[in-house]
Design a protein around this motif. Sequence first.
Motif, mmCIF file in Angstrom:
data_model
loop_
_atom_site.group_PDB
_atom_site.id
_atom_site.type_symbol
_atom_site.label_atom_id
_atom_site.label_comp_id
_atom_site.label_asym_id
_atom_site.label_seq_id
_atom_site.Cartn_x
_atom_site.Cartn_y
_atom_site.Cartn_z
ATOM 1 N N CYS A 18 0.783 -1.320 0.085
ATOM 2 C CA CYS A 18 0.017 0.060 -0.036
ATOM 3 C C CYS A 18 0.840 1.150 0.061
ATOM 4 C CB CYS A 18 -1.181 0.019 1.240
ATOM 5 S SG CYS A 18 -2.056 -1.407 1.438
ATOM 6 N N ARG A 19 2.087 1.001 0.313
ATOM 7 C CA ARG A 19 3.063 2.443 0.523
ATOM 8 C C ARG A 19 3.831 2.464 -0.744
ATOM 9 N NH1 ARG A 19 4.326 -0.012 5.749
ATOM 10 N NH2 ARG A 19 3.552 1.210 7.344
ATOM 11 N N ARG A 20 3.511 1.497 -1.722
ATOM 12 C CA ARG A 20 4.359 1.647 -3.283
ATOM 13 C C ARG A 20 3.250 1.432 -4.355
ATOM 14 N NH1 ARG A 20 10.143 -0.257 -3.111
ATOM 15 N NH2 ARG A 20 9.467 -0.131 -5.173
ATOM 16 N N VAL A 21 2.184 2.017 -4.090
ATOM 17 C CA VAL A 21 1.224 1.661 -5.228
ATOM 18 C C VAL A 21 1.798 2.621 -6.617
ATOM 19 C CG1 VAL A 21 -0.752 1.467 -3.982
ATOM 20 C CG2 VAL A 21 -0.419 3.771 -4.549
ATOM 21 N N SER A 22 2.579 3.436 -6.357
ATOM 22 C CA SER A 22 3.040 4.122 -7.638
ATOM 23 C C SER A 22 4.247 3.304 -8.261
ATOM 24 C CB SER A 22 3.611 5.318 -7.434
ATOM 25 O OG SER A 22 4.800 5.130 -6.645
ATOM 26 N N ALA A 23 4.289 2.230 -7.961
ATOM 27 C CA ALA A 23 5.455 1.229 -8.456
ATOM 28 C C ALA A 23 4.726 0.336 -9.647
ATOM 29 C CB ALA A 23 5.990 0.437 -7.311
ATOM 30 N N SER A 24 3.564 0.080 -9.758
ATOM 31 C CA SER A 24 2.758 -0.716 -10.655
ATOM 32 C C SER A 24 1.787 0.192 -11.531
ATOM 33 C CB SER A 24 1.960 -1.902 -9.976
ATOM 34 O OG SER A 24 1.282 -2.433 -10.863
ATOM 35 N N HIS A 39 -5.838 5.448 0.291
ATOM 36 C CA HIS A 39 -6.940 4.903 1.235
ATOM 37 C C HIS A 39 -6.294 4.031 2.274
ATOM 38 C CE1 HIS A 39 -10.162 5.786 -1.420
ATOM 39 N NE2 HIS A 39 -9.241 4.909 -2.337
ATOM 40 N N PHE A 40 -4.794 4.208 2.529
ATOM 41 C CA PHE A 40 -4.059 3.573 3.396
ATOM 42 C C PHE A 40 -4.142 4.552 4.817
ATOM 43 C CE2 PHE A 40 0.217 2.682 5.218
ATOM 44 C CZ PHE A 40 0.058 1.570 5.649
ATOM 45 N N VAL A 41 -4.137 3.823 5.728
ATOM 46 C CA VAL A 41 -4.297 4.651 7.264
ATOM 47 C C VAL A 41 -2.863 4.209 7.887
ATOM 48 C CG1 VAL A 41 -5.539 4.800 9.364
ATOM 49 C CG2 VAL A 41 -6.708 4.324 7.147
ATOM 50 N N GLU A 42 -2.069 5.170 7.972
ATOM 51 C CA GLU A 42 -0.787 4.954 8.457
ATOM 52 C C GLU A 42 -0.707 4.292 9.812
ATOM 53 O OE1 GLU A 42 2.131 5.377 7.203
ATOM 54 O OE2 GLU A 42 1.526 6.262 5.101
ATOM 55 N N GLU A 43 -1.869 4.886 10.659
ATOM 56 C CA GLU A 43 -1.557 4.467 12.200
ATOM 57 C C GLU A 43 -2.009 3.097 12.216
ATOM 58 O OE1 GLU A 43 -2.131 8.564 11.449
ATOM 59 O OE2 GLU A 43 -3.646 7.213 10.878
ATOM 60 N N THR A 44 -2.875 2.424 11.580
ATOM 61 C CA THR A 44 -3.223 1.276 11.697
ATOM 62 C C THR A 44 -2.578 0.110 10.605
ATOM 63 O OG1 THR A 44 -5.169 1.679 10.239
ATOM 64 C CG2 THR A 44 -5.452 1.708 12.715
ATOM 65 N N HIS A 45 -1.940 0.758 9.514
ATOM 66 C CA HIS A 45 -1.644 -0.080 8.586
ATOM 67 C C HIS A 45 -2.787 -0.932 7.867
ATOM 68 C CE1 HIS A 45 2.738 -0.399 9.860
ATOM 69 N NE2 HIS A 45 2.169 0.758 9.805
ATOM 70 N N LEU A 46 -4.048 -0.139 7.979
ATOM 71 C CA LEU A 46 -5.175 -0.901 7.418
ATOM 72 C C LEU A 46 -5.923 0.009 6.319
ATOM 73 C CD1 LEU A 46 -7.016 -2.037 10.640
ATOM 74 C CD2 LEU A 46 -5.639 -3.300 8.987
ATOM 75 N N CYS A 47 -6.624 -0.396 5.542
ATOM 76 C CA CYS A 47 -7.345 0.118 4.293
ATOM 77 C C CYS A 47 -8.645 0.770 4.872
ATOM 78 C CB CYS A 47 -7.709 -0.742 3.310
ATOM 79 S SG CYS A 47 -8.573 -0.150 1.718
ATOM 80 N N ALA A 48 -8.841 1.996 4.446
ATOM 81 C CA ALA A 48 -10.032 2.621 4.887
ATOM 82 C C ALA A 48 -11.103 2.383 4.186
ATOM 83 C CB ALA A 48 -9.960 4.324 4.733
#
Length: 87
Positions: A18-24, A39-48
């Motif tokens: 989720c931290r590298r979506v620009s790579a694809s 949509h990535f929530v940094e605090e939880t590492h989950l998807c909003a």
Amino acid sequence: MSNESLSPFPCNACGKCCRRVSASPETAFLDRGDGVCQHFVEETHLCAIYETRPLVCRVEDYYRAKLKEVIAWDDFVRLNVAICEKL
């Protein structure tokens, strides 16, 4: 291969993909401008938007829709786990 025979993808929800979506090119549309999914929530590492996330983010469903005629599920999992480990 039937839909029922797929074992779940072994995701540990680390958020690296989720931290590298620009790579694809298939996930670049999710980029919030810094390579991270909007949509990535940094605090939880989950998807909003987990319940309504795009097909490309639903590993088993994406495989069934796009790749089941191209590669065996176990081979697909092995390749993707190797990519996860490199991230």
